[in-house]
Design a protein around this motif. Structure first.
Motif, short mmCIF file in Angstrom:
data_model
loop_
_atom_site.label_atom_id
_atom_site.label_comp_id
_atom_site.label_asym_id
_atom_site.label_seq_id
_atom_site.Cartn_x
_atom_site.Cartn_y
_atom_site.Cartn_z
N TYR A 221 -32.53 -12.91 -28.61
CA TYR A 221 -33.94 -12.89 -28.98
C TYR A 221 -34.26 -11.63 -29.79
CZ TYR A 221 -38.97 -13.01 -28.78
OH TYR A 221 -40.29 -13.05 -29.15
N LEU A 222 -33.77 -10.50 -29.28
CA LEU A 222 -34.09 -9.24 -29.96
C LEU A 222 -33.50 -9.20 -31.36
CD1 LEU A 222 -33.79 -6.68 -27.05
CD2 LEU A 222 -35.86 -7.50 -28.19
N GLU B 194 -35.63 -11.60 -33.42
CA GLU B 194 -36.97 -11.07 -33.62
C GLU B 194 -36.95 -9.97 -34.67
OE1 GLU B 194 -40.76 -9.00 -31.87
OE2 GLU B 194 -38.83 -8.13 -32.29
N ARG B 195 -35.90 -9.17 -34.62
CA ARG B 195 -35.73 -8.09 -35.58
C ARG B 195 -35.62 -8.64 -37.01
NH1 ARG B 195 -33.29 -2.74 -34.98
NH2 ARG B 195 -32.14 -2.37 -36.89
N LYS C 40 -39.20 -10.02 -37.86
CA LYS C 40 -40.21 -8.96 -37.96
C LYS C 40 -39.95 -8.07 -39.18
CE LYS C 40 -43.55 -7.72 -34.99
NZ LYS C 40 -44.58 -8.59 -34.60
N ASP D 14 -36.91 -17.64 -25.95
CA ASP D 14 -37.82 -17.12 -24.94
C ASP D 14 -37.93 -18.08 -23.77
OD1 ASP D 14 -39.69 -14.92 -24.39
OD2 ASP D 14 -41.15 -16.55 -24.30
N ARG E 58 -40.61 -9.80 -27.00
CA ARG E 58 -39.81 -8.59 -27.06
C ARG E 58 -39.79 -7.83 -25.73
NH1 ARG E 58 -40.17 -3.49 -29.36
NH2 ARG E 58 -42.41 -3.65 -29.29
N ARG E 59 -40.98 -7.64 -25.16
CA ARG E 59 -41.05 -6.86 -23.92
C ARG E 59 -40.29 -7.54 -22.81
NH1 ARG E 59 -47.14 -5.01 -22.84
NH2 ARG E 59 -47.75 -5.02 -25.01
N TRP F 40 -36.62 -7.04 -23.32
CA TRP F 40 -36.14 -5.71 -22.93
C TRP F 40 -36.05 -5.58 -21.42
CZ3 TRP F 40 -33.25 -2.75 -25.45
CH2 TRP F 40 -33.38 -2.56 -26.83
N ASP G 215 -46.94 -7.12 -31.20
CA ASP G 215 -45.90 -7.94 -30.58
C ASP G 215 -46.25 -9.42 -30.69
OD1 ASP G 215 -43.85 -6.40 -29.87
OD2 ASP G 215 -44.40 -6.19 -27.75
#
Lengths: 275, 451
Positions: free
Chosen positions: A150-151, A154-155, A158, A176, A240-241, A244, B295
């Motif tokens: 995901y990260l 997402e990177r 984004k 997700d 994202r959160r 992490w 976000d």
């Protein structure tokens, strides 16, 4: 025999890993199919090895550090193989299989010794405690892999910087929701496993809580995941959160699992054999 | 000598800030073409302005002077301060390079979104405006019609158009990478321009069912809503509608961003942090780029979509090469035609035509009169030669005289049509236009010019 099976299993996982890494670059169904089969064959031999060891010692083989990690690695691979059938998220294999190999290799670093049979481990409570927690951990490890995916994805989106992985990685929402699924199944299992552990402790040691380092770390892990589940369900944390936190949570699990078993003293430091 | 020059900037050479400035300038009612009569060195001119490019196509006799003059026009029109060096953003193509570039643009090979269909329409509009302002004559007239037919050829002979990735297509692909399945997602259009309409069509074609339109003029919003079976929301309430939307396409003509960091941030909790995807196809931008920092919010403006398209471009490179080959062919054909436009080749082909006719007729006559003596034959040869020479004398003197003027191309072209002189590519010079209205416009213009 058991050692041979373990070697074959490790080699199969290695083949699967290589296959999945090739699959990362070449989107061919055949490559995926071969890799998945390699993982499956590996898991079968691995299961054989665990079975032999369990028969040999007369109880489920999880008492030494080596056995525990091996069992965990097997559960991780098996969970992946089953989930893969359900989810059809092929690229996940490229992130899961290397982890499996790492776990397998780390078992070979530990001395292979057989502990004398202990009546303590024969209780159904212990079996319940260990199997649910291991399954929960396997799911959290999957959530960890998915969070990394995901990260990365997402990177890409984004930062608007599209590497080749962008094309290969699945949509964000999908990742997700898979992370969410692993968490939603894993958390009750973890809770159940801990409750079983406390129940058994109160039977054996007359107290559910004994200030064992692993108990403390387990509670910390449970709280981390409880926060994650709560935030996801109540506030709608995601993305994202959440990713992490899933990574952080699994890191703490690894610490609990490896660290507490091997380094710290307590009644979970089963490797030393002292109770 | 008549030069064709193409001067301009596009998404590749100028950053979005400069293009935004241009877009503002181009929304003014005054077309820079009205300045042409006051320009000394520039002969013909076409002005093309879209949200991704501004281009001046013109002909002049002196390259240096013409380019300088148009640069000055660009400065005054856009209102760039003299200190900014627009030369960094500008490209200048001369003669056949200009022709090739124009063909590339018309065929949408130079577009931000390879193969997008809108550019051809925009180019036709630019041509129509030039016809209205009477700033196109022989060369550019021919060149633009040629460009339209090249574009059509590229579209039919390669898959560039059929697999047209447009900005909206790229946006749909991105939405897929964020949401996976977009069929149950809610899409909102803010602003209802042509571009928004096209994007909405793409999303609907991909199975999106819930569409909402917010537009300043309700009439246009309702028109679109009717077409797509969408809902409308009042324009002032679109920020509140963000709560339930997943994908927002924004294309208003606002000069300032209409969606700001705080607007979105404060609504994310209510959305339970569900991902929100903004596609900003407006220039100037509608959405503050800072919104992207929130976000689970993703903001793509027109430049960002470029990145997505580059991936597709990779796959389409073969088609593009094929199309470029076609364009090279057509450029060479056009060059051949350009070469005939000076006096000498016209006169040569005029003489050659007359000589061919004379020879054919002599051959026929001699075949019917076999008993002519050698002397009589010679006399007939001399007679016919001198008839032709005398007959062609005046037209040739006329053409030579006109060759010194700036209008020579018009006269050479006219002479060629008048005498039906073959230039190898003359066949498609008559049904010039692809669409009928341009054909009538241009022919009536030519008639006016002749009067």
């Amino acid at each position: 025999m058991e050692a041979l099976f373990l070697v074959i299993a490790t080699l199969c996982y290695l083949c699967g890993t290589v296959g999945y890494l090739v699959y990362l670059y070449h989107d061919r169904e055949r490559i995926h199919w071969i890799s998945w089969s390699a993982m499956l064959i590996g898991a079968v031999f691995h299961a054989g090895a665990i079975l032999i060891r369990s028969v040999q010692i007369g109880q489920l083989a999880f008492t030494t550090g080596q056995e525990a990690i091996s069992l965990f690695a097997w559960m991780f691979v098996a969970t992946y193989l089953v989930l893969q059938l359900r989810l059809q998220l092929r690229i996940l294999g490229s992130f899961v299989s290397p982890l499996a190999v790492i776990f397998m290799l780390s078992t070979s670093l530990l001395p292979s010794q057989i502990l004398p049979k202990s009546e303590l481990f024969k209780s159904g409570w212990v079996i319940l405690h260990v199997s649910t927690l291991f399954l929960a951990n396997a799911l959290f490890a999957l959530a960890f892999s998915v969070a990394i995916m995901y990260l990365l994805q997402e990177r890409h989106i984004k930062r608007k910087n599209f590497g080749f992985l962008y094309m290969r990685l699945p949509p964000l929402e999908r990742l997700d929701s898979i992370g969410h699924l692993c968490l939603i199944i894993g958390f009750p299992l973890m809770t159940g496993g801990l409750v079983a552990g406390f129940a058994y402790a109160s039977i054996v040691w007359q107290s559910p809580w004994n200030w064992d380092p692993k108990e403390i770390l387990s509670i910390v892990t449970w709280i981390i995941y409880a926060v994650l589940v709560h935030e996801r369900l109540a506030v709608g944390w995601r993305g994202r959160r959440a990713a992490w936190l899933a990574i952080f949570g699994f890191s703490v699990i690894l610490l609990t699992f490896m660290g507490a078993n091997l380094l710290l003293k307590g009644h979970h430091s089963i490797y030393t054999g002292k109770m | 000598m008549c030069h064709i020059v193409l001067l301009g900037m596009n998404h590749k050479t100028a950053p979005v800030e400069i293009r935004e400035q241009l877009a503002v300038a181009c929304r003014q009612e005054v077309n820079p073409l009205h300045m042409l009569p006051r320009m000394e060195h520039v002969d013909e001119m076409v002005f093309l302005s879209t949200c991704n490019r501004v281009e001046f196509l013109f002909t002049c006799n002196s390259l240096q002077d013409g380019i300088q003059e148009v640069k000055t026009l660009l400065r005054t029109h856009v209102g760039l301060p003299v200190s900014t060096p627009p030369d960094n953003y500008l490209y200048v193509y001369e003669n056949m390079e200009a022709v090739k570039h124009l063909f590339m643009v018309a065929s949408s090979l130079d577009s931000m979104v390879l193969g997008e269909p809108q550019i051809l329409g925009q180019m036709k509009d630019a041509y129509r405006a030039a016809v209205e302002y009477r700033t196109v004559k022989t060369v550019l007239n021919r060149l633009l019609h040629k460009a339209f037919s090249v574009a059509k050829r590229v579209r039919t002979e390669t898959c560039i158009g059929s697999c047209a990735v447009s900005v909206s297509y790229a946006a749909v692909e991105l939405a897929r990478k964020i949401f996976g399945d977009i069929r149950d997602k809610k899409v909102m259009l803010i602003g209802a321009g042509e571009m928004a309409e096209l994007a909405a069509e793409h999303f609907l074609a991909q199975g999106v069912r819930q569409l909402t339109v917010a537009n300043r003029t309700l009439e246009r919003a309702m028109e679109l809503a009717g077409k797509f079976r969408a809902e409308t929301v009042p324009f002032d309430c679109f920020l509140d509608a963000l709560k339930s939307m997943d994908i927002v396409l924004s294309s208003t003509g606002a000069q300032q961003p209409i969606i700001r960091y705080q607007d979105v941030r404060s609504r994310m909790r209510e959305r339970r942090n569900k991902p929100l995807f903004f596609i900003d196809i407006a220039v100037p931008r509608d959405i503050d780029p800072k919104v992207n920092e929130i976000d689970n919010v993703y903001v793509y403006d027109i430049d960002d979509l470029q990145g997505v398209i580059d991936i597709n471009r990779e796959e389409r490179r073969n088609q593009a090469q094929l199309a470029e080959h076609l364009i090279d062919e057509e450029t060479i054909k056009f060059k051949r035609w350009m070469n005939t436009l000076s006096a000498v080749p016209t006169i040569i082909s005029l003489r050659a035509k007359a000589e061919t006719i004379r020879r054919n007729e002599i051959r026929k006559t001699f075949a019917q009169l076999p008993d002519l003596s050698e002397r009589e034959r010679e006399a007939i040869e001399i007679l016919t030669e001198s008839i032709i020479k005398k007959f062609l004398h005046d037209p040739i003197v006329f053409l030579k005289k006109k060759a010194q003027r700036g209008t020579q191309a018009t006269f050479m072209d006219f002479a060629q049509q008048f005498f039906n002189l073959e230039d190898g590519d003359g066949a498609d010079s008559s049904p010039l236009a692809q669409d009928a209205d341009i054909a009538t416009e241009s022919s009536s213009f030519l008639e006016n010019a002749k009067k």
